[in-house]
Scaffold this motif. Structure first.
Motif, PDB file in Angstrom:
ATOM      1  N   GLU A 185       0.770  -2.228   2.897  1.00 24.56           N
ATOM      2  CA  GLU A 185       0.687  -1.515   1.631  1.00 24.56           C
ATOM      3  C   GLU A 185       2.010  -0.813   1.372  1.00 24.56           C
ATOM      4  OE1 GLU A 185      -2.634   1.041   1.100  1.00 24.56           O
ATOM      5  OE2 GLU A 185      -4.116  -0.449   1.756  1.00 24.56           O
ATOM      6  N   ARG A 186       2.568  -1.078   0.212  1.00 18.70           N
ATOM      7  CA  ARG A 186       3.795  -0.437  -0.248  1.00 18.70           C
ATOM      8  C   ARG A 186       3.568  -0.033  -1.705  1.00 18.70           C
ATOM      9  NH1 ARG A 186       4.270  -0.809   4.358  1.00 18.70           N
ATOM     10  NH2 ARG A 186       6.046  -1.489   5.639  1.00 18.70           N
ATOM     11  N   PRO A 187       4.425   0.787  -2.280  1.00 17.72           N
ATOM     12  CA  PRO A 187       4.235   1.159  -3.683  1.00 17.72           C
ATOM     13  C   PRO A 187       4.118  -0.069  -4.588  1.00 17.72           C
ATOM     14  CG  PRO A 187       5.896   2.555  -2.681  1.00 17.72           C
ATOM     15  CD  PRO A 187       5.577   1.488  -1.674  1.00 17.72           C
ATOM     16  N   ASN A 188       2.967  -0.211  -5.223  1.00 17.20           N
ATOM     17  CA  ASN A 188       2.692  -1.277  -6.199  1.00 17.20           C
ATOM     18  C   ASN A 188       2.636  -2.679  -5.603  1.00 17.20           C
ATOM     19  OD1 ASN A 188       2.549   0.478  -8.462  1.00 17.20           O
ATOM     20  ND2 ASN A 188       4.792   0.568  -8.499  1.00 17.20           N
ATOM     21  N   ARG A 189       2.545  -2.801  -4.290  1.00 18.11           N
ATOM     22  CA  ARG A 189       2.391  -4.136  -3.695  1.00 18.11           C
ATOM     23  C   ARG A 189       1.660  -4.034  -2.371  1.00 18.11           C
ATOM     24  NH1 ARG A 189       6.442  -5.177   0.185  1.00 18.11           N
ATOM     25  NH2 ARG A 189       8.175  -3.689   0.169  1.00 18.11           N
ATOM     26  N   ILE A 190       0.814  -5.009  -2.113  1.00 14.73           N
ATOM     27  CA  ILE A 190       0.053  -5.052  -0.879  1.00 14.73           C
ATOM     28  C   ILE A 190       0.007  -6.485  -0.363  1.00 14.73           C
ATOM     29  CG2 ILE A 190      -1.385  -3.070  -1.489  1.00 14.73           C
ATOM     30  CD1 ILE A 190      -3.589  -4.962  -2.307  1.00 14.73           C
ATOM     31  N   GLY A 191      -0.282  -6.626   0.920  1.00 15.12           N
ATOM     32  CA  GLY A 191      -0.437  -7.936   1.536  1.00 15.12           C
ATOM     33  C   GLY A 191      -1.802  -8.035   2.180  1.00 15.12           C
ATOM     34  N   ARG A 192      -2.465  -9.164   1.991  1.00  9.81           N
ATOM     35  CA  ARG A 192      -3.810  -9.356   2.512  1.00  9.81           C
ATOM     36  C   ARG A 192      -3.938 -10.717   3.196  1.00  9.81           C
ATOM     37  NH1 ARG A 192      -3.821  -4.785   2.133  1.00  9.81           N
ATOM     38  NH2 ARG A 192      -5.102  -3.385   0.847  1.00  9.81           N
TER      39      ARG A 192
END
Length: 397
Positions: free
Chosen positions: A178-185
């Motif tokens: 999780e980063r500002p305005n972006r995530i990885g799943r």
């Protein structure tokens, strides 16, 4: 760049070794240029190891093809080229009629019919070309992961509700990030992930993934290199579809007496949202690399330089599209006929929709020849030798 070499969630290669990632950005029909580059790379470097792949927008189609194909590297790139050579506009989209679009708008309830183009043909085309099961799962990706032909595939999308960039990953021993305005799943990738990544707002319909609606992954993606770094790559092979103008060309282009039209501004917006950010992210990564290399290796900790090779077109693909006719029926065709856009400078958005046979073949040829002229730099990259980053990544023909 928030996805830099210092990213704490980046994972080592599945084999514990340094890994190369292929990074493919957007550009619609311009992705044929990427394929031309990859065709030459497959021919000239058939033993090249590219275990990690990331794609966004049209680049996700190419990444999915390569990640799901069970053949050796050279055969995969050749097969991808053959798919593009066979592709027609009818395989990508069907124009919505003015009647069906107007009827859906009158109803007032948002639906997939409230877009200018229907991408059901593209989904059917990909379903025929990619190894999938009855539910659209990319079974070829899982098979290549099991056979150690692949270590990870990442496809990026945009969540319309949260405005976040969501990168869906299959493979790799990584944690969700999780980063500002972006995530990885982490997930098991389906055709729907590819379709969502290519869904240009208002033009192509959104796609439902889990409990939300998603669209083109390039819309708010400010760090397009980050997914590959999160996957654990220490070397990035990036193929851009954006032409880098010389200052003289920029000066000539600026001498336009007419007020910019709607379609010209749409082309500018498309470049800003989908193409320019990759160039910026690459420039930031190079600066970080220079700083990291000034630190003694024993003092770097988790900071490590990430080698980068960016190839880009030797000609302006947007301007090149002006030599071809875009013939679209339905509501979009009517809109184009109402506006005197043909008098504009060739709009970049035209090249994104121009899935026309001659244009596609021209892009394949340009990509192949550009890569051929860059043979020495590509060879140095795969042999893990120093690459002269001061050299122009585009060789004008």
């Amino acid at each position: 760049m928030s996805g830099s070499s210092s990213d704490s969630d980046s994972a080592p290669s599945a084999r514990g070794e340094p890994a190369t990632a292929l990074v493919l950005g957007g550009g619609g029909a311009r992705a044929a240029y990427q394929t031309g580059v990859l065709e030459y790379v497959g021919e000239a470097f058939p033993r090249a190891s590219v275990p990690l792949m990331t794609g966004v927008s049209a680049g996700s189609i190419n990444a999915a093809h390569l990640a799901a194909d069970p053949g050796p590297w050279a055969r995969r790139t050749a097969r991808l080229t053959s798919y593009w050579e066979e592709l027609t506009m009818d395989d990508v989209f069907a124009p919505r009629s003015l009647w069906s679009l107007g009827r859906s708008l009158v109803r007032g309830t948002p639906s997939a019919e409230q877009t200018l183009l229907d991408t059901a043909p593209l989904r059917d085309y990909l379903d025929r070309r990619l190894p999938t099961d009855a539910k659209g799962c990319l079974t070829g990706v899982a098979e290549n992961l099991d056979a150690d032909r692949l270590e990870g595939l990442a496809i990026s999308t945009s969540n319309y509700a949260t405005l976040q960039t969501v990168t869906w990953v299959q493979g790799c021993e990584m944690r969700d990030w999780e980063r500002p305005n972006r995530i990885g799943r982490r997930t098991r990738l389906h055709l729907d992930h590819v379709m969502a990544s290519t869904a240009l707002p208002m033009v192509f319909p959104a796609v439902r993934l889990d409990d939300a609606w998603y669209g083109d992954g390039g819309l708010r993606m400010l760090d397009p290199l980050a997914p590959a770094i999160h996957l654990g790559a220490d070397r990035l092979f990036v193929i851009s579809t954006r032409y880098e103008r010389s200052q003289a060309e920029a000066t000539r282009a600026a001498r336009t007496p007419a007020y910019p039209s709607l379609f010209q501004m749409m082309g500018i917006l498309a470049n800003v949202l989908m193409l320019d950010v990759l160039e910026h992210d690459a420039a930031v990564l190079r600066r970080i690399n220079r700083l990291v290399r000034r630190i003694r290796p024993e003092q770097r900790g988790r900071l490590q330089p990430i080698d980068l090779l960016v190839l880009r077109p030797s000609v302006d693909l947007g301007a090149l599209a002006g030599d071809y006719d875009l013939e679209i029926g339905g509501a979009m065709g009517r809109l184009l006929n109402l506006v005197e856009w043909q008098a504009d400078p060739p709009p970049d958005w035209l090249s994104m929709l121009l899935f026309e046979h001659d244009f596609i073949h021209h892009l394949l040829e340009i990509g192949y020849n550009d890569a051929k002229r860059q043979h020495d730099r590509i060879e140095a990259f795969f042999e893990r030798k120093p690459i002269d980053q001061s050299a122009s990544a585009s060789v004008r023909s």
